[in-house]
Design a protein around this motif. Structure first.
Motif, PDB file in Angstrom:
ATOM      1  N   ALA A 168       0.838  -1.201   0.000  1.00 53.74           N
ATOM      2  CA  ALA A 168       0.000   0.000   0.000  1.00 53.74           C
ATOM      3  C   ALA A 168       0.873   1.251   0.000  1.00 53.74           C
ATOM      4  CB  ALA A 168      -0.926  -0.005   1.206  1.00 53.74           C
ATOM      5  N   GLY A 169       2.194   1.100   0.160  1.00 55.84           N
ATOM      6  CA  GLY A 169       3.093   2.235   0.210  1.00 55.84           C
ATOM      7  C   GLY A 169       3.114   3.066  -1.054  1.00 55.84           C
ATOM      8  N   ALA A 170       2.797   2.467  -2.169  1.00 55.07           N
ATOM      9  CA  ALA A 170       2.799   3.196  -3.434  1.00 55.07           C
ATOM     10  C   ALA A 170       1.449   3.832  -3.736  1.00 55.07           C
ATOM     11  CB  ALA A 170       3.191   2.263  -4.575  1.00 55.07           C
ATOM     12  N   VAL A 171       0.396   3.355  -3.105  1.00 56.96           N
ATOM     13  CA  VAL A 171      -0.952   3.845  -3.379  1.00 56.96           C
ATOM     14  C   VAL A 171      -1.069   5.301  -2.954  1.00 56.96           C
ATOM     15  CG1 VAL A 171      -3.394   3.589  -2.781  1.00 56.96           C
ATOM     16  CG2 VAL A 171      -1.985   1.566  -3.169  1.00 56.96           C
ATOM     17  N   GLY A 172      -1.634   6.114  -3.832  1.00 60.15           N
ATOM     18  CA  GLY A 172      -1.872   7.512  -3.510  1.00 60.15           C
ATOM     19  C   GLY A 172      -1.504   8.435  -4.648  1.00 60.15           C
ATOM     20  N   ALA A 221      -3.885   3.565  -7.696  1.00 61.19           N
ATOM     21  CA  ALA A 221      -4.996   3.018  -6.927  1.00 61.19           C
ATOM     22  C   ALA A 221      -4.633   1.637  -6.383  1.00 61.19           C
ATOM     23  CB  ALA A 221      -6.243   2.930  -7.815  1.00 61.19           C
ATOM     24  N   ALA A 222      -5.291   1.244  -5.301  1.00 63.05           N
ATOM     25  CA  ALA A 222      -5.039  -0.044  -4.662  1.00 63.05           C
ATOM     26  C   ALA A 222      -5.378  -1.222  -5.565  1.00 63.05           C
ATOM     27  CB  ALA A 222      -5.834  -0.134  -3.360  1.00 63.05           C
ATOM     28  N   ALA A 243      -3.676   6.574 -13.052  1.00 63.27           N
ATOM     29  CA  ALA A 243      -4.157   7.683 -13.868  1.00 63.27           C
ATOM     30  C   ALA A 243      -3.216   8.844 -13.603  1.00 63.27           C
ATOM     31  CB  ALA A 243      -5.585   8.061 -13.496  1.00 63.27           C
ATOM     32  N   GLY A 244      -3.024   9.683 -14.575  1.00 61.99           N
ATOM     33  CA  GLY A 244      -2.142  10.814 -14.356  1.00 61.99           C
ATOM     34  C   GLY A 244      -2.044  11.720 -15.554  1.00 61.99           C
ATOM     35  N   SER A 245      -1.022  12.573 -15.482  1.00 66.64           N
ATOM     36  CA  SER A 245      -0.776  13.533 -16.542  1.00 66.64           C
ATOM     37  C   SER A 245       0.722  13.784 -16.621  1.00 66.64           C
ATOM     38  CB  SER A 245      -1.497  14.849 -16.241  1.00 66.64           C
ATOM     39  OG  SER A 245      -1.085  15.854 -17.146  1.00 66.64           O
ATOM     40  N   ASP A 246       1.225  13.958 -17.830  1.00 65.10           N
ATOM     41  CA  ASP A 246       2.637  14.321 -17.977  1.00 65.10           C
ATOM     42  C   ASP A 246       2.793  15.843 -18.039  1.00 65.10           C
ATOM     43  OD1 ASP A 246       1.818  15.042 -20.528  1.00 65.10           O
ATOM     44  OD2 ASP A 246       3.016  13.539 -21.566  1.00 65.10           O
ATOM     45  N   GLU A 267       6.985  13.783  -5.849  1.00 67.51           N
ATOM     46  CA  GLU A 267       6.819  13.733  -4.400  1.00 67.51           C
ATOM     47  C   GLU A 267       5.398  13.315  -4.070  1.00 67.51           C
ATOM     48  OE1 GLU A 267       9.341  14.190  -2.166  1.00 67.51           O
ATOM     49  OE2 GLU A 267      10.594  14.351  -3.986  1.00 67.51           O
ATOM     50  N   ARG A 268       5.241  12.552  -2.982  1.00 70.93           N
ATOM     51  CA  ARG A 268       3.912  12.122  -2.537  1.00 70.93           C
ATOM     52  C   ARG A 268       3.108  13.353  -2.111  1.00 70.93           C
ATOM     53  NH1 ARG A 268       1.784   7.367  -0.857  1.00 70.93           N
ATOM     54  NH2 ARG A 268       3.824   6.385  -0.608  1.00 70.93           N
TER      55      ARG A 268
END
Length: 150
Positions: A55-59, A75-76, A81-84, A147-148
């Motif tokens: 779960a450390g990568a989720v977020g 997502a878990a 999903a994202g954007s460049d 960064e998170r």
């Protein structure tokens, strides 16, 4: 006037009711077939999950509020999903262990945006150390960091 009237409407209604009843029977049979929580003897009780194990990568990673900044949301369920900073990204991610994740089946829009560095669209893998994700391209070359944020 053929094709309309009470007889045709009654036949149509009867057909719709029959279809609905058949659908309910089909789904009822499927639902009752899978009510046990015990795996079949041929499947080990510890069958590997297709979901990420960490779960450390989720977020959220990067500035998800700024449409011109690179960002990812992991997502878990293993989707991303994202954007460049210009193009939208979608795909899957998987925990490789040891703070490393792999990105798979990533698709991107292909808009031309002047003055935007679209480095994130070249993502292949990443490492996570605390609240910093180091994004790697082909041949494990570092292409950037996020960064998170959530």
């Amino acid at each position: 006037m053929s094709g309309s009237g009470p007889g045709r409407r009654a036949a149509s209604t009867a057909c719709a009711v029959s279809l609905a009843a058949a659908t309910l029977l089909l789904f009822g049979a499927c639902a009752s077939a899978g009510t046990s929580n015990t795996p079949p003897a041929s499947v080990p009780a510890t069958a590997p999950s297709s979901l990420p194990v960490s779960a450390g990568a989720v977020g959220a990673w990067g500035d998800t509020d700024d449409a011109t900044a690179p960002s990812l949301s992991l997502a878990a369920d293993g989707t991303l999903a994202g954007s460049d900073g210009c193009n939208r990204l979608t795909g899957r991610w998987e925990d490789e262990g040891g703070g490393r994740i792999e990105f798979d089946d990533v698709a991107s829009t292909r808009m031309a945006c002047e003055g935007v560095d679209t480095w994130l669209s070249a993502l292949d893998d990443a490492t996570i150390d605390g609240d910093t994700m180091t994004v790697l391209g082909d041949d494990d070359v570092v292409i950037g960091t996020l960064e998170r944020t959530g």
